[in-house]
Structure formats: structure tokens, C-alpha cells
Write a protein that holds these residues in place. Structure first.
Motif, PDB file in Angstrom:
ATOM      1  N   LYS A 188      -9.890  -7.594  23.809  1.00 25.46           N
ATOM      2  CA  LYS A 188      -8.586  -8.210  23.581  1.00 25.46           C
ATOM      3  C   LYS A 188      -8.348  -8.395  22.075  1.00 25.46           C
ATOM      4  O   LYS A 188      -7.251  -8.156  21.569  1.00 25.46           O
ATOM      5  N   ASP A 189      -9.405  -8.823  21.367  1.00 26.71           N
ATOM      6  CA  ASP A 189      -9.272  -8.988  19.915  1.00 26.71           C
ATOM      7  C   ASP A 189      -8.901  -7.663  19.262  1.00 26.71           C
ATOM      8  O   ASP A 189      -8.035  -7.596  18.407  1.00 26.71           O
ATOM      9  N   LYS A 240      -7.416  -5.177  20.572  1.00 33.16           N
ATOM     10  CA  LYS A 240      -6.060  -4.799  20.909  1.00 33.16           C
ATOM     11  C   LYS A 240      -5.080  -5.559  20.015  1.00 33.16           C
ATOM     12  O   LYS A 240      -4.087  -5.013  19.547  1.00 33.16           O
ATOM     13  N   GLU A 241      -5.410  -6.810  19.764  1.00 25.29           N
ATOM     14  CA  GLU A 241      -4.509  -7.639  18.980  1.00 25.29           C
ATOM     15  C   GLU A 241      -4.407  -7.154  17.530  1.00 25.29           C
ATOM     16  O   GLU A 241      -3.333  -7.183  16.940  1.00 25.29           O
ATOM     17  N   ILE A 242      -5.514  -6.705  16.981  1.00 28.64           N
ATOM     18  CA  ILE A 242      -5.463  -6.339  15.559  1.00 28.64           C
ATOM     19  C   ILE A 242      -5.128  -4.871  15.325  1.00 28.64           C
ATOM     20  O   ILE A 242      -4.906  -4.465  14.195  1.00 28.64           O
ATOM     21  N   SER A 278       5.880 -11.101  14.552  1.00 32.02           N
ATOM     22  CA  SER A 278       5.094 -11.706  15.621  1.00 32.02           C
ATOM     23  C   SER A 278       5.967 -12.465  16.629  1.00 32.02           C
ATOM     24  O   SER A 278       6.999 -13.046  16.272  1.00 32.02           O
ATOM     25  N   SER A 327      -4.709 -17.131  13.081  1.00 29.33           N
ATOM     26  CA  SER A 327      -4.212 -15.973  13.828  1.00 29.33           C
ATOM     27  C   SER A 327      -4.998 -14.725  13.427  1.00 29.33           C
ATOM     28  O   SER A 327      -5.248 -14.483  12.245  1.00 29.33           O
ATOM     29  N   LYS A 338      -4.021 -11.675  13.859  1.00 30.30           N
ATOM     30  CA  LYS A 338      -3.082 -10.750  13.214  1.00 30.30           C
ATOM     31  C   LYS A 338      -2.852 -11.129  11.758  1.00 30.30           C
ATOM     32  O   LYS A 338      -2.770 -10.279  10.881  1.00 30.30           O
TER      33      LYS A 338
END
Lengths: 494, 146
Positions: free
Chosen positions: A245-246, A248-250, A287, A297, A299
Motif C-alpha cells: 500500500k505504501d 502504491k501511495e508513493i 491530494s 504524509s 506523499k
């Protein structure tokens, strides 16, 4: 397929045992110096310059480039762990990096910073490979008038884009320019402003300025904060593992800001600091939950980290293909190259393909090494923060003095170094940025030479500047770069 | 007087002195832009900028001020550097550097004398060998025989 052969040659240089060794030395030393709060990339590069005397120019530049992006990497580590960035370009990293560390997720933050930097640096190195030769190709036909206008643009841009008062930045640039007029005028042989002192005849060496204005001024900061014990807080940095998930987020911010950072890095005067802030702000605007920004965050950490590294790689485009640095750091790199007898410019790619492509190819290896260095080894590297400050201060001072002494083997330059150290400290505390000073100092002679050459060729006709569309456009851009920011300021007041 | 006005006065004087020194430079015939051409432009710029700074209101809170204690320690370090420069050539690189590192670290508050001695010796010796043996750059040997 000339450039293809060049690229192959470059990779051969970069992948040779010596090449890899010097990249490794460069990134390691860069990381270690960059991690020290207060010591930035310029200090790291300037301190390393004396070591390169007598080295092969290609390997020397490969190492210096490693020091440069290594120090940015290191600087983000101290931004995350201590909230004290080593360089202005990683200030934006503290916004979300430090909150993450406070939450006990320092390991995760460091991992994201390392991966984001790796992606930014690598993507930008690919772009660099594509764009630098194109720009060099365009610039081959440039004459003195174009060069003059380009350098002028670089200087006005760095002055008007630097943070704070632009009047101060311009004063700093003019002072840098004045400092370089000391010595024998290369065109007439007149000795200017030497006041009968033979030591001034050859002018002031740029290393004296770089080490004085940056390194010594930064050491003063270390002296004032010598009792700072914040580094003792670092104990456990936690797991460096990232979940799917991390990742995917970055991944979004990383792909966006490698491109944005690279473009900003090419622009004259902008560089890594502006890139990192712009990316942070853009990412926040994009965002869906901007309220997370500033509170840890992922990102908000990945965006500036990617961008800083992409921009620092991007800044090699004008340096290598035009020979014109766009930032204080690349100005010091240019100075280092000139010491080695390499004059970067549009002909570099055809005349010294192994150097040109070798440096670019080494960036891939350097980024991989940094990733290895920073992911599993970071807890050990962070231990350098525990070097007692008094000892660190003495060692950096010694390095500076040794570096200056070996240029001329005269103690006169050491007194000058001390003078510029004091000047650097005074400028820093009165908020005069030092980057325009060093850029003007490095470009000064070339700028004057090209200006006079252009006018001599045209027999004194100013149409050499105004009649040429490229030159005119560049001059108008420099004018705009002075006027626009001030216009905005005036508007704000109304 | 505001801080910007205080800064602008020495800058203005510097600009004037620089312009005068430029005018005094020897001239040559048949040279379109002589050695004084660029300096005159620069001096002019500084003159204008110092006047602009005089009336400027930005960054008025900038100060050179530092705590007296810090000023004292910086003064000590500057004095040590001056001593180092004076003694570098007569004493030689290794000895003067070792003394500098040890004394400077000690005065800055480092009290682990054993570590300090080791670093003070190892650092200059390593660099001395690196420069003189590997990079072929000579450093002052001073009183030491090698």
C-alpha cells in the motif's frame, strides 16, 4: 551513431573497477558530509576538490558528481531524523519526514526517502542522457554574444529566484563579480585592483571563495550550535519495510516529480531547492486529503525527495552541454572542472565523450549504490552524527585550510580564506545569499570575455546583441527574470 | 538608522572606491573595451543597488548579533587559525595540524583527551601520506625529517 558509441564508452568507464570505486567513494563521503547538520553539498564538493588534484579528470568528475547527489541523500537523512536539513534543498523533506520519525516510523521515512531519491535520480539520469546532447548540438553554433546573454540569464535568474530580498541577491552577485576582476586582465594584461600585491596578480582562487563563503560560514554555525545534543535522541529507527500500500501511495508522486524536478533543474537559477518546494506544494494541491500534509504524509515526503534528486541531476544538463552552471552547487562543480583542465561546453560531448558519457552513466551506479548504502546501512551511517562536534569542527577547519594551501603553497591564500570565512558569516547573518556570489565569481571572467569579444567582432556595434533573435530573446528573459518577481512584490503591497 | 541603511553605506563607499580605482586603470588606444569597461559597469550597479537597499524595507530583522559567549569562542577559533597559518611552514604540516586539531577541539569543549590525541595524530599523518606519496603534492615537512 556517434552518440551510441559514446554511451557505450561512458558505460565502460563507469563500470570499470576504478570508475565504480570512485563513485562509491564519492557517494559515501557525500552522504557522510551531507548528514552533518549545517554542512551542505557545496561544502562537501569544495572540501573534496583538493583530493582530485592530479587525478584523471573523468574519474574526478565521476567522484564529485557522487559527492553531490550523495550529500543531498545524506542531507535528507538528517532532515528526517533531526529536523535539521544540511541543505536548503531538503528543507521540504522535514515537513513530513520529521513527523514520521517522531511517530516512531523513522525507518519507513528513510526508506521512502531513499527509494524516492533513487527513482528521481535515475529517471533524471535517463532524461539527462537524452537532452544534454541535443542542447549541446543547438549550442555548437553559439558565438560570444549568445554566451554572454546565456550567462547573464543564469545570473539574473539565480539572483531573482533566491529566497528573500532580491536586492540583496543582486548585491551579492555584483560583489562576486567584483572579486573576480581582481588580477591581470586577460585581454589587455592590465593588472586590476591588485594594489601592488603580487599575490593578487593571478586573481583569487575560486576554492578560497567556495571554502570561505560556504564551508567556513557553515562551520561557524556548527560552533554556535556545538552543544546541540539532539542527535542523542536517535535510538531506534524502526522497521524500514514498506507495505504494498505504501508503494502504491508513493508511486504517483514519484513519477510526477521526477519529470517536474528534472525540468526545474535544467532552468537557470532554479535548482533543487525550488524544485523541492514546488513539488511539495503541487502534491498537496493534487491530494484528496491535503490535511495530512505536514503530519507525516508519505506523499508529502516522496514528492520533494524525488524532485530534489531529479533537479540536481537535471542541473547537469546546462553544466555539461553549455558549460554554464545554473546554481551555486554546479558553479562549484564547474570550478572543480576548470581546475582539472576540462572546459565544459557544447564541444565536450564530441571532444571528450568518455568524460561526458562516463559521468552520466556513473549516475546510474551511484544511485544504486546510494540505495544500498541508505536502506540497510542507514542506522550505521547515522552514527556519524555522534562524532563529537568539537572534533568535527576542528577536522573540517583543517580540511579547508589544507585544501587552500595545496593550490598555491602560499600562506597568503590562507589569510584570504579566513577573510572570506568572516565575510561569509557576515553575509549569512545579514541574509545575503552566497550562491549568486559564487556563480558570478565562477562565470565572471567568461562573461566579461564574451561581452568584449562580441563587441570587438562587431566593431563596437551593439546590434550584435539586439539584432540577433536568440540573443535578444535571452536578454529579454533576463530582464523579465528581474522585473517579474519585483512586479509581483509590488502588486502584493497594493 | 535601520539595518539596511547601515549596510548600504559601506556598500556605497565600496562602489565609489571601486569606480575611482577603475578610472585610474591605465588605458590603451585601439582597444574597444578596455580593462576599465566592465568594472565601471559593476561599480555603477553596486552604486544603484546600495541606494535601493537604503530605501528598502525587507529583511529588517537581520542581525550579525551573536551571544557574547559565542563571539568569544569564535574569536578563539579565529586566533587559532591565525596561529596555524603562521606556524604551518616553520613547524611543518603534521605537527602544526596535530596541534591545531587537539587544541581547537579541547578549547571547544572536547574533554576525551585520549581520543583527541589519536585523531589529532592520525588525521594529519594520513593526509600527509595521501598527498605526498599518492597524489604527489608536497606539503611542508617542517622540522620532521620525512
Amino acid at each position: 551513431m556517434n552518440s551510441f558509441n559514446g554511451i557505450i564508452e561512458g558505460f565502460q568507464v563507469a563500470f570499470s573497477l576504478e570508475g565504480m570505486l570512485f563513485v562509491a567513494i564519492g557517494v559515501l563521503i557525500g552522504t557522510v558530509i551531507g548528514i552533518m547538520p549545517g554542512l551542505g553539498p557545496i561544502t562537501a564538493i569544495a572540501v573534496m576538490i583538493p583530493i582530485t588534484y592530479g587525478m584523471d579528470a573523468t574519474f574526478a568528475l565521476v567522484m564529485m558528481a557522487g559527492v553531490y547527489y550523495g550529500s543531498i541523500f545524506g542531507s535528507s537523512t538528517s532532515s528526517i531524523l533531526l529536523n535539521t536539513p544540511g541543505a536548503a534543498s531538503t528543507v521540504a523533506t522535514t515537513f513530513d519526514g520529521y513527523p514520521l520519525a517522531q511517530r516512531g516510523e523513522a525507518g519507513k521515512a528513510l526508506a521512502i526517502a531513499a527509494i524516492a531519491s533513487f527513482v528521481g535520480g535515475t529517471v533524471a539520469a535517463i532524461f539527462l542522457m537524452l537532452f544534454a546532447p541535443i542542447l549541446a548540438g543547438l549550442a555548437v553554433s553559439f558565438g560570444p554574444a549568445e554566451y554572454f546573454a546565456l550567462m547573464l540569464l543564469g545570473m539574473t535568474a539565480i539572483s531573482s529566484l533566491s529566497e528573500g530580498s532580491s536586492i540583496r541577491a543582486f548585491i551579492s552577485a555584483v560583489l562576486g563579480f567584483m572579486a573576480v576582476t581582481i588580477g591581470i586582465d586577460s585581454q589587455t594584461g592590465t593588472s586590476r585592483f591588485t594594489f601592488g600585491n603580487v599575490n593578487f596578480l593571478e586573481g583569487i582562487d575560486f576554492l578560497v571563495i567556495a571554502l570561505g563563503l560556504f564551508a567556513l560560514a557553515e562551520v561557524t554555525y556548527l560552533i554556535i550550535n556545538r552543544r546541540d545534543r539532539s542527535f542523542e535522541k536517535i535510538s531506534n529507527i524502526g522497521s524500514i519495510r514498506l507495505s504494498k500500500k505504501d508503494f502504491k501511495e508513493i508511486s504517483g508522486p514519484m513519477s510526477r516529480h521526477s519529470v517536474l524536478g528534472f525540468i526545474i533543474g535544467i532552468l537557470p537559477g532554479a535548482g533543487a531547492t525550488i524544485a523541492s518546494f514546488m513539488s511539495y506544494v503541487t502534491e498537496k494541491r493534487l491530494s484528496k486529503n491535503p490535511e495530512e500534509f505536514g503530519k507525516g504524509s508519505l506523499k508529502g515526503l516522496a514528492a520533494p525527495e524525488t524532485s530534489t534528486n531529479a533537479a540536481s541531476t537535471g542541473s547537469f544538463v546546462p553544466l555539461l552541454s553549455l558549460g554554464i552552471p545554473g546554481s551555486g552547487t554546479t558553479a562549484v562543480l564547474l570550478g572543480a572542472l576548470l581546475v582539472l583542465g576540462v572546459q565544459p561546453g557544447p564541444l565536450l560531448v564530441s571532444e571528450e565523450p568518455s568524460l561526458f558519457w562516463g559521468v552520466i552513466a556513473s549516475m546510474y551506479i551511484g544511485n544504486i549504490m546510494l540505495l544500498i548504502l541508505n536502506l540497510p546501512l542507514i542506522p550505521y551511517i547515522a552514527k556519524v552524527l555522534k562524532i563529537p562536534r568539537p572534533l568535527l569542527i576542528s577536522l573540517v577547519l583543517t580540511l579547508c585550510m589544507m585544501g587552500v594551501y595545496v593550490i598555491s603553497f602560499s600562506t597568503f591564500d590562507l589569510y584570504l580564506l579566513l577573510f572570506f570565512g568572516v565575510l561569509g558569516y557576515v553575509m549569512k547573518s545579514l541574509r545575503f545569499p552566497a550562491a549568486p556570489f559564487i556563480l558570478a565569481f565562477v562565470l565572471g571572467n567568461l562573461l566579461e570575455e564574451n561581452f568584449r569579444m562580441a563587441l570587438t567582432i562587431s566593431n563596437g556595434s551593439w546590434m550584435v546583441f539586439l539584432g540577433n533573435p536568440v540573443v535578444l530573446a535571452l536578454l529579454l528573459l533576463s530582464l523579465l527574470s528581474i522585473v517579474l518577481p519585483n512586479l509581483r512584490r509590488v502588486k502584493k503591497k497594493i | 538608522m535601520t539595518i539596511n541603511q547601515k549596510i548600504s553605506i559601506p556598500l556605497f563607499l565600496l562602489a565609489v572606491a571601486y569606480i575611482i580605482a577603475s578610472i585610474l586603470l591605465p588605458k590603451y588606444d585601439y582597444i574597444l573595451i578596455d580593462a576599465d569597461g566592465f568594472p565601471l559597469i559593476l561599480g555603477g550597479f553596486l552604486l544603484v543597488l546600495s541606494v535601493l537597499l537604503f530605501f528598502n524595507k525587507e529583511e529588517e530583522d537581520a542581525r550579525v548579533f551573536i551571544a557574547r559567549e559565542d563571539l568569544k569562542i569564535i574569536g578563539i577559533v579565529v586566533a587559532l587559525i591565525l596561529l596555524y597559518i603562521v606556524f604551518l611552514e616553520p613547524l611543518g604540516f603534521v605537527i602544526s595540524t596535530a596541534l591545531f586539531i587537539f587544541i581547537c577541539s579541547f578549547l571547544l569543549g572536547y574533554r576525551n583527551n585520549i581520543v583527541n590525541s589519536i585523531v589529532s595524530l592520525l588525521f594529519p599523518i594520513t593526509f600527509y601520506l595521501l598527498f605526498t606519496r599518492y597524489l604527489m603534492i608536497s606539503l611542508p615537512a617542517g622540522v620532521l625529517p620525512f
